[in-house]
Design a protein around this motif. Sequence first.
Motif, PDB file in Angstrom:
ATOM      1  N   ARG A  26       5.036   7.365  12.683  1.00 57.41           N
ATOM      2  CA  ARG A  26       4.635   7.001  11.633  1.00 57.41           C
ATOM      3  C   ARG A  26       5.970   7.228  10.379  1.00 57.41           C
ATOM      4  NH1 ARG A  26      -1.202   7.421   9.562  1.00 57.41           N
ATOM      5  NH2 ARG A  26      -1.313   5.504  10.990  1.00 57.41           N
ATOM      6  N   LEU A  27       6.268   6.187   9.866  1.00 56.61           N
ATOM      7  CA  LEU A  27       7.398   6.232   8.900  1.00 56.61           C
ATOM      8  C   LEU A  27       6.662   6.412   7.461  1.00 56.61           C
ATOM      9  CD1 LEU A  27      10.475   6.647   7.986  1.00 56.61           C
ATOM     10  CD2 LEU A  27      10.514   4.062   8.190  1.00 56.61           C
ATOM     11  N   SER A  28       6.911   7.526   6.700  1.00 56.17           N
ATOM     12  CA  SER A  28       6.206   7.623   5.367  1.00 56.17           C
ATOM     13  C   SER A  28       7.442   7.381   4.418  1.00 56.17           C
ATOM     14  CB  SER A  28       5.594   9.146   5.146  1.00 56.17           C
ATOM     15  OG  SER A  28       4.344   9.365   5.906  1.00 56.17           O
ATOM     16  N   ILE A  29       7.045   6.482   3.269  1.00 52.83           N
ATOM     17  CA  ILE A  29       7.871   6.157   2.582  1.00 52.83           C
ATOM     18  C   ILE A  29       7.442   6.670   1.100  1.00 52.83           C
ATOM     19  CG2 ILE A  29       9.106   4.254   1.078  1.00 52.83           C
ATOM     20  CD1 ILE A  29      10.352   4.608   4.166  1.00 52.83           C
ATOM     21  N   TYR A  30       8.539   7.330   0.320  1.00 51.72           N
ATOM     22  CA  TYR A  30       7.737   7.837  -1.019  1.00 51.72           C
ATOM     23  C   TYR A  30       8.603   6.916  -2.033  1.00 51.72           C
ATOM     24  CZ  TYR A  30       6.182  11.123   2.366  1.00 51.72           C
ATOM     25  OH  TYR A  30       5.431  11.844   3.268  1.00 51.72           O
ATOM     26  N   LYS A  31       7.854   6.427  -2.949  1.00 53.60           N
ATOM     27  CA  LYS A  31       8.640   5.682  -4.012  1.00 53.60           C
ATOM     28  C   LYS A  31       7.480   5.828  -5.169  1.00 53.60           C
ATOM     29  CE  LYS A  31      10.252   1.539  -3.144  1.00 53.60           C
ATOM     30  NZ  LYS A  31      10.272  -0.046  -2.896  1.00 53.60           N
ATOM     31  N   ARG A  32       8.061   5.571  -6.335  1.00 50.04           N
ATOM     32  CA  ARG A  32       7.216   5.323  -7.417  1.00 50.04           C
ATOM     33  C   ARG A  32       6.470   4.330  -7.419  1.00 50.04           C
ATOM     34  NH1 ARG A  32       9.772   7.289 -13.062  1.00 50.04           N
ATOM     35  NH2 ARG A  32       7.444   7.399 -13.530  1.00 50.04           N
ATOM     36  N   ASN A  33       5.070   4.257  -7.901  1.00 53.38           N
ATOM     37  CA  ASN A  33       4.101   3.363  -8.295  1.00 53.38           C
ATOM     38  C   ASN A  33       4.167   2.160  -7.353  1.00 53.38           C
ATOM     39  OD1 ASN A  33       2.107   1.925  -9.818  1.00 53.38           O
ATOM     40  ND2 ASN A  33       3.683   0.992 -11.239  1.00 53.38           N
ATOM     41  N   MET A  34       3.616   2.369  -5.982  1.00 47.64           N
ATOM     42  CA  MET A  34       3.636   1.369  -5.203  1.00 47.64           C
ATOM     43  C   MET A  34       2.138   0.571  -5.010  1.00 47.64           C
ATOM     44  SD  MET A  34       5.865   2.336  -1.818  1.00 47.64           S
ATOM     45  CE  MET A  34       5.207   4.211  -1.535  1.00 47.64           C
ATOM     46  N   GLY A  35       1.351   1.004  -6.013  1.00 48.12           N
ATOM     47  CA  GLY A  35      -0.030   0.398  -5.925  1.00 48.12           C
ATOM     48  C   GLY A  35      -1.153   0.997  -5.069  1.00 48.12           C
ATOM     49  N   VAL A  36      -2.052   0.821  -5.571  1.00 50.44           N
ATOM     50  CA  VAL A  36      -3.374   1.036  -5.015  1.00 50.44           C
ATOM     51  C   VAL A  36      -4.398  -0.047  -4.781  1.00 50.44           C
ATOM     52  CG1 VAL A  36      -5.532   2.544  -4.489  1.00 50.44           C
ATOM     53  CG2 VAL A  36      -3.436   3.583  -5.472  1.00 50.44           C
ATOM     54  N   PRO A  37      -4.854  -0.664  -3.805  1.00 50.53           N
ATOM     55  CA  PRO A  37      -5.707  -1.769  -3.534  1.00 50.53           C
ATOM     56  C   PRO A  37      -6.952  -1.610  -4.452  1.00 50.53           C
ATOM     57  CG  PRO A  37      -5.152  -1.173  -1.454  1.00 50.53           C
ATOM     58  CD  PRO A  37      -4.566  -0.011  -2.264  1.00 50.53           C
ATOM     59  N   MET A  38      -7.008  -1.920  -5.538  1.00 51.98           N
ATOM     60  CA  MET A  38      -8.144  -1.754  -6.638  1.00 51.98           C
ATOM     61  C   MET A  38      -9.289  -2.508  -6.184  1.00 51.98           C
ATOM     62  SD  MET A  38      -6.515   0.479  -8.896  1.00 51.98           S
ATOM     63  CE  MET A  38      -7.997   0.507  -9.854  1.00 51.98           C
ATOM     64  N   SER A  39      -9.030  -3.508  -5.746  1.00 50.24           N
ATOM     65  CA  SER A  39     -10.137  -4.241  -5.291  1.00 50.24           C
ATOM     66  C   SER A  39     -11.324  -3.659  -4.238  1.00 50.24           C
ATOM     67  CB  SER A  39      -9.958  -5.450  -4.229  1.00 50.24           C
ATOM     68  OG  SER A  39      -9.139  -5.248  -3.511  1.00 50.24           O
ATOM     69  N   LYS A  40     -10.635  -2.386  -3.845  1.00 53.11           N
ATOM     70  CA  LYS A  40     -11.519  -1.638  -2.895  1.00 53.11           C
ATOM     71  C   LYS A  40     -12.408  -0.603  -3.706  1.00 53.11           C
ATOM     72  CE  LYS A  40     -10.044  -1.848   1.351  1.00 53.11           C
ATOM     73  NZ  LYS A  40     -10.808  -2.041   2.634  1.00 53.11           N
ATOM     74  N   ILE A  41     -12.287  -0.653  -5.182  1.00 57.66           N
ATOM     75  CA  ILE A  41     -13.048   0.241  -6.029  1.00 57.66           C
ATOM     76  C   ILE A  41     -13.937  -0.755  -6.949  1.00 57.66           C
ATOM     77  CG2 ILE A  41     -12.769   1.950  -7.573  1.00 57.66           C
ATOM     78  CD1 ILE A  41     -10.071   2.818  -6.543  1.00 57.66           C
ATOM     79  N   TYR A  42     -12.972  -1.744  -7.655  1.00 57.14           N
ATOM     80  CA  TYR A  42     -13.422  -2.338  -8.835  1.00 57.14           C
ATOM     81  C   TYR A  42     -13.791  -3.923  -8.179  1.00 57.14           C
ATOM     82  CZ  TYR A  42     -12.106   1.697 -11.184  1.00 57.14           C
ATOM     83  OH  TYR A  42     -11.955   2.921 -11.922  1.00 57.14           O
ATOM     84  N   ILE A  43     -14.597  -4.530  -8.897  1.00 57.77           N
ATOM     85  CA  ILE A  43     -14.938  -6.094  -8.381  1.00 57.77           C
ATOM     86  C   ILE A  43     -13.781  -6.792  -9.366  1.00 57.77           C
ATOM     87  CG2 ILE A  43     -16.489  -7.985  -8.367  1.00 57.77           C
ATOM     88  CD1 ILE A  43     -18.626  -5.934  -7.916  1.00 57.77           C
ATOM     89  N   ASP A  44     -13.662  -8.123  -8.901  1.00 54.78           N
ATOM     90  CA  ASP A  44     -12.723  -9.012  -9.790  1.00 54.78           C
ATOM     91  C   ASP A  44     -11.319  -8.220 -10.265  1.00 54.78           C
ATOM     92  OD1 ASP A  44     -14.559 -10.895  -9.252  1.00 54.78           O
ATOM     93  OD2 ASP A  44     -15.767 -10.477 -10.973  1.00 54.78           O
ATOM     94  N   THR A  45     -10.505  -7.355  -9.394  1.00 57.02           N
ATOM     95  CA  THR A  45      -9.430  -6.863  -9.485  1.00 57.02           C
ATOM     96  C   THR A  45      -8.447  -7.446  -8.735  1.00 57.02           C
ATOM     97  OG1 THR A  45      -9.964  -4.788  -8.665  1.00 57.02           O
ATOM     98  CG2 THR A  45     -10.452  -4.795 -10.890  1.00 57.02           C
ATOM     99  N   PRO A  46      -7.133  -7.240  -9.059  1.00 56.45           N
ATOM    100  CA  PRO A  46      -6.147  -7.723  -8.252  1.00 56.45           C
ATOM    101  C   PRO A  46      -6.229  -6.828  -6.912  1.00 56.45           C
ATOM    102  CG  PRO A  46      -5.093  -7.342 -10.396  1.00 56.45           C
ATOM    103  CD  PRO A  46      -6.408  -6.777 -10.531  1.00 56.45           C
TER     104      PRO A  46
END
Length: 346
Positions: free
Chosen positions: A219-239
């Motif tokens: 596994r290659l972990s990459i660390y960068k700022r603000n790569m995003g989280v799949p918001m549709s897993k939490i909220y309906i009708d989100t990117p």
Amino acid sequence: MSTRNQKFVYKDFTYKLENGKHVVESKIARPEIFNKYYYLNTYSVDALMNSYLYASHPWEFNDSIDCSSLLWDFSNITKEIYYKFYEHYGFTRDPNFDLEEHYEKDKNQGYSSIKGDFWFFATNTTGLISLASSPINILMWSHYSSENGFLVQLDREKLIQNIFLENADLNNYCLRPIQYVKELDMIDVFGYDFNTPDVPFLYISNVKRIEWEYEQEWRLSIYKRNMGVPMSKIYIDTPDLPNKENRKIFYSKEAISSITLGKDVFSPLSCSKISDGLILEIKENVKDVPMLSFVNYIYENFNDRLYMCGEIEKSNKLLRSVEKISFEKLDLNTFRVIRHNEGFHI
């Protein structure tokens, strides 16, 4: 210098924060070549032709408990640390946010809220790239390419050098083998007096159940700022995944040591005609995949380091094989496959 703990020993693996970098120590030898299996689809062809690896968010994995915050034991968190976390991330700036009420409620629910919030912030700056150590793993070809995809072999040293040269916004990386275990044990995040949360996060992002051992994953972990989280897993009708482009990790073509095509990549689905003498008339597009562009790109850039999967009969046994090939371009969309009688089998 801090005297607090900066490592965690779990069975025969050691997880450490060393000079600000994530480090995993094990007895597993590091391969010189890593393998990336791909389905043949629009995304994989784009990744190859534009020379990047996609650093996934854990929610995009096929194993739902891979890198799960449920592996964190927060039972020893102090009220002071709890408050500092929510103050640091600005929650208390909301006049409707009652920190005392939130703490008492979360404490009664096993601190599920703060675990989820912390995991959200951690995974927003972390991307995970799955690589394999074996180029002819039958299950990997079946599960991750459906036999009609392709395999990219990457030179380890050139890849690591490339990702820093090609990604100016890269903060750090960590390359290590996955630790396969019979049971997943939780880690006491505060009971070990860790110097930072880095080691507990490194641990949960590197243990998988032994059922996955066939993958032989690195596994290659990459660390960068603000790569995003799949918001549709939490909220309906989100990117689905904001900042998805930021999860692309670029490298140069020189890092690719070879490309292997799946045994079914050329079929009536991808070819208008397959003639005797292994002459292929390639369709321009196949289900939105730019098939002709894909073949032309391989021909122009990797024709000297090209292989194809297949089968071979030897001593009355049927074996899987990888054979060296090259393309001869006959016209705009017609190619002859030249076999070089070189390769290996299992």
